[in-house]
Design a protein around this motif. Structure first.
Motif, short mmCIF file in Angstrom:
data_model
loop_
_atom_site.label_atom_id
_atom_site.label_comp_id
_atom_site.label_asym_id
_atom_site.label_seq_id
_atom_site.Cartn_x
_atom_site.Cartn_y
_atom_site.Cartn_z
N PHE A 312 0.83 -1.20 0.00
CA PHE A 312 0.00 0.00 0.00
C PHE A 312 0.87 1.26 0.00
CE2 PHE A 312 -3.01 -3.13 1.67
CZ PHE A 312 -4.13 -2.84 0.91
N ALA A 313 1.96 1.23 0.76
CA ALA A 313 2.85 2.40 0.77
C ALA A 313 3.41 2.66 -0.62
CB ALA A 313 3.97 2.17 1.78
N TYR A 314 3.78 1.59 -1.31
CA TYR A 314 4.28 1.73 -2.69
C TYR A 314 3.22 2.34 -3.59
CZ TYR A 314 4.56 -0.08 -7.47
OH TYR A 314 4.50 -0.21 -8.83
N LEU A 315 1.98 1.86 -3.48
CA LEU A 315 0.91 2.35 -4.36
C LEU A 315 0.54 3.80 -4.06
CD1 LEU A 315 -1.44 -0.77 -4.36
CD2 LEU A 315 0.11 -0.04 -6.18
N TRP A 316 0.56 4.19 -2.79
CA TRP A 316 0.11 5.53 -2.42
C TRP A 316 1.15 6.62 -2.68
CZ3 TRP A 316 -1.76 3.85 3.09
CH2 TRP A 316 -2.97 3.16 2.97
N PHE A 317 2.41 6.31 -2.37
CA PHE A 317 3.41 7.37 -2.30
C PHE A 317 4.26 7.52 -3.55
CE2 PHE A 317 3.13 6.10 2.38
CZ PHE A 317 2.09 6.99 2.61
N MET A 318 4.05 6.65 -4.55
CA MET A 318 4.70 6.87 -5.84
C MET A 318 4.11 8.11 -6.51
SD MET A 318 7.06 4.61 -6.57
CE MET A 318 7.16 4.46 -8.34
N PRO A 319 4.86 8.80 -7.36
CA PRO A 319 4.30 10.00 -8.01
C PRO A 319 3.03 9.71 -8.80
CG PRO A 319 6.68 9.94 -8.25
CD PRO A 319 6.29 8.62 -7.67
N GLU A 320 2.99 8.57 -9.52
CA GLU A 320 1.78 8.19 -10.27
C GLU A 320 1.50 6.71 -10.00
OE1 GLU A 320 4.45 9.04 -12.63
OE2 GLU A 320 4.21 11.17 -12.21
N THR A 321 0.24 6.38 -9.87
CA THR A 321 -0.18 4.99 -9.69
C THR A 321 -1.39 4.75 -10.58
OG1 THR A 321 0.61 4.93 -7.40
CG2 THR A 321 -0.99 3.25 -8.06
N PHE A 322 -1.15 4.11 -11.73
CA PHE A 322 -2.25 3.82 -12.64
C PHE A 322 -2.85 2.45 -12.33
CE2 PHE A 322 -0.17 7.26 -14.80
CZ PHE A 322 -1.23 7.98 -15.32
N LYS A 323 -4.01 2.18 -12.96
CA LYS A 323 -4.79 1.01 -12.58
C LYS A 323 -4.03 -0.30 -12.78
CE LYS A 323 -7.11 1.85 -16.99
NZ LYS A 323 -8.40 2.18 -17.62
N TYR A 324 -3.13 -0.36 -13.77
CA TYR A 324 -2.42 -1.61 -13.96
C TYR A 324 -1.45 -1.89 -12.81
CZ TYR A 324 0.02 2.14 -16.48
OH TYR A 324 0.56 3.35 -16.84
N SER A 325 -1.05 -0.85 -12.05
CA SER A 325 -0.21 -1.08 -10.87
C SER A 325 -1.01 -1.70 -9.73
CB SER A 325 0.41 0.23 -10.40
OG SER A 325 1.26 0.78 -11.36
N LEU A 326 -2.35 -1.56 -9.78
CA LEU A 326 -3.20 -2.08 -8.71
C LEU A 326 -3.33 -3.60 -8.74
CD1 LEU A 326 -6.04 0.61 -8.70
CD2 LEU A 326 -4.00 0.50 -7.28
N THR A 327 -2.66 -4.26 -9.69
CA THR A 327 -2.66 -5.72 -9.67
C THR A 327 -2.06 -6.25 -8.37
OG1 THR A 327 -0.55 -5.65 -10.87
CG2 THR A 327 -2.56 -6.00 -12.18
N ALA A 328 -1.20 -5.45 -7.73
CA ALA A 328 -0.60 -5.87 -6.47
C ALA A 328 -1.64 -6.07 -5.38
CB ALA A 328 0.44 -4.84 -6.01
N LEU A 329 -2.85 -5.49 -5.55
CA LEU A 329 -3.90 -5.65 -4.54
C LEU A 329 -4.40 -7.08 -4.44
CD1 LEU A 329 -6.10 -2.47 -5.17
CD2 LEU A 329 -4.47 -2.86 -3.33
N GLY A 330 -4.08 -7.91 -5.43
CA GLY A 330 -4.47 -9.32 -5.34
C GLY A 330 -3.90 -10.01 -4.11
N ILE A 331 -2.74 -9.52 -3.64
CA ILE A 331 -2.09 -10.15 -2.48
C ILE A 331 -2.84 -9.83 -1.18
CG2 ILE A 331 0.00 -10.08 -1.06
CD1 ILE A 331 1.59 -9.91 -3.68
N PRO A 332 -3.05 -8.55 -0.82
CA PRO A 332 -3.80 -8.29 0.42
C PRO A 332 -5.23 -8.81 0.38
CG PRO A 332 -3.42 -6.24 -0.78
CD PRO A 332 -2.58 -7.29 -1.43
N VAL A 333 -5.87 -8.78 -0.79
CA VAL A 333 -7.25 -9.30 -0.88
C VAL A 333 -7.28 -10.79 -0.58
CG1 VAL A 333 -9.12 -9.78 -2.50
CG2 VAL A 333 -8.11 -7.50 -2.40
N ALA A 334 -6.32 -11.54 -1.12
CA ALA A 334 -6.26 -12.98 -0.84
C ALA A 334 -6.06 -13.24 0.65
CB ALA A 334 -5.13 -13.62 -1.65
N LEU A 335 -5.20 -12.46 1.29
CA LEU A 335 -4.95 -12.66 2.72
C LEU A 335 -6.15 -12.25 3.57
CD1 LEU A 335 -1.27 -11.38 2.75
CD2 LEU A 335 -2.04 -13.74 2.94
N LEU A 336 -6.90 -11.24 3.12
CA LEU A 336 -8.12 -10.87 3.83
C LEU A 336 -9.18 -11.96 3.72
CD1 LEU A 336 -8.52 -7.05 3.02
CD2 LEU A 336 -7.92 -8.09 5.22
#
Length: 940
Positions: A312-336
């Protein structure tokens, strides 16, 4: 469809979509002629093959220059050998394979957390569906996020499996591509600094190897100057980011993009937006590092959740975060999905699915789609997911050892209430020996030493036939605490005729002495010191002195008595003398600050009557090194009679330096607290007259333990008002016994939130004030109130007052809609929970609502009393609570939620307050022992 059917449906749907996507997007990619990110990669590769080194990083490429480090250039080079269309299809197949491999690693990570194969399969399928849109966008645009996803997923699996170096190796993929994911490397010290350093070395060697290969290839293809020129070009491109790209673009969902959009709307200027982004990013990363340092995951799932927080820190604090970068959300969603289900988790995943997974331009009107993007709703969805992850991470972790040690130094843990009532005095003498767990690294040797101490005392007191010997192991640090329950005592190492008590949960010698006192049955107690055992002759002389002088309460061994002697090896003589001089200085300081007269404030070797022991342990507030000072303070405040005797100390070794530092810090931070308590008079017991108070117990009927705790305190004369939950499962449990008690008023604990349509007070309050909903809600409240009254009447209960579960009755105007029904059944009283100290607590909204409701209560003719709301800290400090109760205005209502034991698993609906109920019960039970107006008041 049952749960198993739904899970199988997830798997089937994921497999079908994967099979459809493979050929469909291969065709789509082959026919795409417009801009893609892969065009940038392919262009850089062809320029490198052509030797156009100065054109690889060029601002002449407009809004799409090549921005990856020169280390990544050799990776793209083979694609430059193919035509753009062919290379695009090959790149797509790699993307598909990387995503597939990433999901396989997620499945293995779930299995590493203990999930069965069937569970890991459906969760992996569900997480793939959650990020499917982002995967498809990545295919369309040709983004490298698929490779980064593989690095994250493989790093997650290795980290959850405990293989830190392998995790570091996999994390090098996203780190070398985007730099930002490198924050994950700061998580690795969770496994210890040695393993973290080893993992960091692996990552550095990989980076150096890639750098060497890249530099060698470039130098061979061109010359050595091209290497430095490429790195300079990359730095220039990164620094000139704002010259070719607008970070406020609606598609970017980073924090910086949100702030720049606010600046564009006139909320702030661009410089302020960048400053806020920088400060927030640094602060956020620092807070995350602090979390990682202060908490230690205790399960593989906890490790995975901690890993996810860095994404989440990587996604929030980078200068730009486009939707294709949000593929990383598959990891926290699986753990939830794998975590225990909660309303927050369900809401976070559901809201994320609606605003992230389904919020596509092809599924909703353009106005709505662009509105959601420009309002940064996807960013807020990730924040909600992060909150859910943090909550589960806390549940799967514990405080780090250094945090626990620091708490011990600062004296943060309070002694709390007695966990059991003292035994009745059935023996003449009890000998209590606290045994530090640090000494149990060799249990046989240390217990043999303890056995010798106990046996020497027994041999010295042969005339006492019923001597009781209690040995109490105790923790001093987090390392000691981890040993609790792991020490196995062999029969031949246990001192004869001795009992080894369970290790107390609290740390410190004071906690061990309290444990021994509560389990002892002697009329006289003997306290010994394991680290500084004295000649047993002292105990015999002390018992003689107590017997010959009945007015005496305490006989203290004074190591600084002129006739005291030390038996020490010559090798530690200088250390002992230096510590002796330090001790003299400390004693002078203590005597000056606390008014203590003894010259040995930390003797730790005592003989005392049970009366003195009860007075001391009932006023105890610390468990560690400072407890000996509290003994002195209670002795003086309670005017106990004491005397001192010389003693011979057997000192085989001196304390190590780290223990001396620990004790010095404990004194520095704890002394002000002792001075404050002395100034408040907390070392002289405050007798509470419960007959002058209206102690109200809530939640009768919630569980058997709740009912039993309320009933016992009511029988002891502590509780005089009981609020019953009419529709609770255990309403009738022990109700007959309660109804037989005289002078106990019964009220209705009006429930609108526990297992009801409105699960929280906030939801109820929101619906109360929302336009168009109040009238319907009023009808619901009237119906609920009448139904609950009927249930109480059927149980033989006639309530004389009303209060609300979660204090819902103080919602302004709520009681007006049931006022007629209250008058009809004779309810003339209510509760006004107005206590000013709630201002500094999380319950401060209750204070506001009470203030707003006061006039309404008066207009309805309802009676209410002054109110005292003890908080959790009050129940951890029985002497402090006793003082507050003793100083309360007669007739004050005091709220409590007691339970005799923990039985939260029997609660009909989830409730966060479980163990605190037992603490409340134990505190009031202890106070009842020394208070007036109860059936067992007065000191023994």
């Amino acid at each position: 469809m049952n749960r198993t059917g739904i899970q199988k449906a997830f798997i089937r749907l994921a497999l079908v979509l994967a099979a459809i996507v493979l050929p469909l997007y291969a065709y789509k990619v082959f026919g795409k002629t417009g801009y893609t990110d892969f065009l940038v990669y392919h262009r850089a590769a062809t320029r490198a093959l052509a030797g156009e080194w100065d054109a690889i990083y060029s601002l002449q490429d407009g809004a799409s220059p090549f921005r990856y480090t020169p280390l990544a250039l050799p990776f793209f080079l083979p694609f430059g050998l193919l035509s753009f269309q062919t290379a695009g299809v090959v790149w797509y197949l790699f993307q598909y394979s990387w995503f597939l491999a990433g999901f396989l690693f997620i499945r293995r990570a779930l299995e590493a957390a203990g999930a069965p194969r069937s569970t890991s399969n459906w969760i992996t399928a569900a997480s793939s569906l959650f990020i499917l849109r982002f995967c498809l966008d990545s295919f369309t645009i040709g983004q490298i996020s698929s490779l980064m996803f593989l690095g994250f997923a493989a790093g997650l699996h290795a980290f959850m499996a405990g293989d830190t170096p392998r995790s570091a190796a996999w994390l090098s993929i996203p780190t070398l591509l985007k730099i930002g994911p490198g924050i994950q490397y700061l998580l690795l010290p969770l496994d210890g600094w040695k393993r973290a350093i080893r993992a960091w070395i692996v990552a550095v060697l990989l980076a150096l190897g890639l750098f060497a290969m890249s530099a060698a290839w470039i130098a061979f293809a061109a010359d050595t100057s091209a290497v430095s020129d490429l790195w300079k070009g990359w730095i220039h491109i990164v620094r000139s980011d704002s010259a070719y790209f607008d970070a406020s673009h609606y598609g970017s969902q980073s924090l910086k993009s949100l702030l720049l959009r606010l600046a564009g709307a006139g909320w702030m200027d661009g410089a302020a937006a960048n400053a806020v982004w920088l400060v927030t990013s640094v602060s956020g990363v620092f807070a995350l590092l602090l979390l990682w340092a202060m908490r230690t995951p205790v399960t593989a799932l906890g490790r995975g959740l901690f890993f996810s927080t860095g994404l989440f820190a990587y996604l929030w604090f980078m200068p730009e975060t486009f939707k294709y970068s949000l593929t990383a959300l598959g990891i926290p969603v699986a753990l939830l999905f794998l975590s225990p289900r909660s309303k927050l988790t369900t809401f976070a995943i559901g809201f994320g699915f609606l605003t992230l997974s389904l919020a596509g331009k092809d599924l909703m009107p353009d106005t709505l789609f662009f509105g959601l993007q420009k309002a940064s709703v996807p960013l807020f969805s990730t924040i909600i997911l992060f909150i859910a992850v943090i909550r589960q991470a806390f549940n799967e972790s514990r405080p780090a050892p250094w945090v626990l040690n620091t708490r011990g130094i600062l004296g943060a843990p309070s002694a709390g209430p007695w966990l059991k009532e003292p035994e009745a005095p059935a023996r003449s003498v009890s000998f209590i020996l606290p045994l530090p767990l640090r000494a149990l690294s060799d249990p046989a040797t240390s217990l043999s030493y303890a056995s010798r101490i106990a046996q020497d005392v027994r041999n010295s007191l042969t005339e006492i036939n019923d001597l009781e010997i209690l040995i109490v192991p105790y923790s001093e640090t987090a390392a000691d605490a981890r040993m609790t329950g792991q020490i196995q005592f062999k029969a031949n190492t246990v001192p004869p005729s001795a009992v080894i008590l369970p290790t107390p949960q609290a740390w410190g010698r004071g906690a061990a002495l309290r444990q021994g006192f509560l389990h002892s049955s002697g009329r006289t107690l003997l306290f010994a010191h394991f680290d500084q055992p004295c000649a047993p002759e002292f105990f015999r002389l002390a018992l003689d002195r107590l017997a010959s002088q009945p007015e005496l309460d305490i006989v203290r061994a004074n190591r600084r008595h002129p006739e005291s002697r030390f038996r020490i090896p010559v090798r530690v003589l200088s250390l002992v003398y230096g510590r002796h001089r330090l001790g003299l200085t400390f004693n002078r300081l203590v005597r000056a600050l606390l008014g203590i007269k003894t010259t040995d404030t930390h003797s730790g070797t005592l003989a005392l009557t049970r009366r003195a022991a009860i007075a001391i342990f009932s006023q105890q507030s610390t468990n560690g090194f400072l407890f000996d000072l509290e003994v002195c303070l209670v002795t003086r405040a309670e005017e106990l009679k004491e005397t001192e005797l010389p003693v011979t100390i057997h000192l085989s070794q001196e304390k190590p330096i780290n223990r001396m530092i620990h004790e010095t810090l404990s004194i520095s931070f704890g002394m002000p607290a002792l001075m404050r308590r002395k100034g408040l008079g907390l070392y002289r017991g405050s007798a509470v007259n419960f007959a002058d108070l209206a102690v109200s117990a809530d939640d009768w009927g919630m569980s058997p333990a709740v009912n039993a705790g309320i009933l016992e305190l009511a029988k002891r004369g502590v509780i005089s008002r009981v609020s019953l939950m009419a529709d609770a499962r255990y309403l009738s449990f022990q109700l007959k016994d309660l109804l037989e008690l005289p002078n106990v008023g019964l009220g209705i604990h009006f429930n609108l939130t526990y297992g009801k349509r409105y699960p929280t007070p906030f939801v109820l309050l929101l619906n109360w004030f929302l336009p168009g909903r109040k009238r319907r809600l009023q009808e619901y409240i009237r119906a609920e109130f009448r139904a609950q009254l009927e249930k109480l009447a059927a149980a033989g209960v006639r309530p004389v007052y009303l209060d609300g579960h979660h204090h819902v009755h103080v919602i302004p105007g709520l009681l007006n809609c049931i006022a007629d029904d209250m008058k009809q059944v004779g309810i003339e009283g209510t509760r006004l929970p107005h206590d000013w100290k709630l201002c500094a607590s999380s319950k401060f909204p209750l204070l506001i609502l009470s203030w707003l409701s006061r006039g309404s209560f008066r207009s309805l003719g309802l009676e209410f009393s002054p109110f005292l709301y003890p908080l959790s800290g009050d129940f951890q400090d029985p002497p402090g609570l006793a003082r507050k109760l003793a100083r309360a205005i007669p007739g004050t209502e005091v709220i409590t939620h007691p339970a005799s034991w923990v039985d939260g698993d029997l609660f009909e609906n989830p409730d966060d307050y479980v163990t605190g109920r037992v603490t409340e019960f134990l505190t009031f039970r202890q106070l009842a022992k020394f208070s007036t107006g109860t059936q067992q008041g007065g000191r023994s």
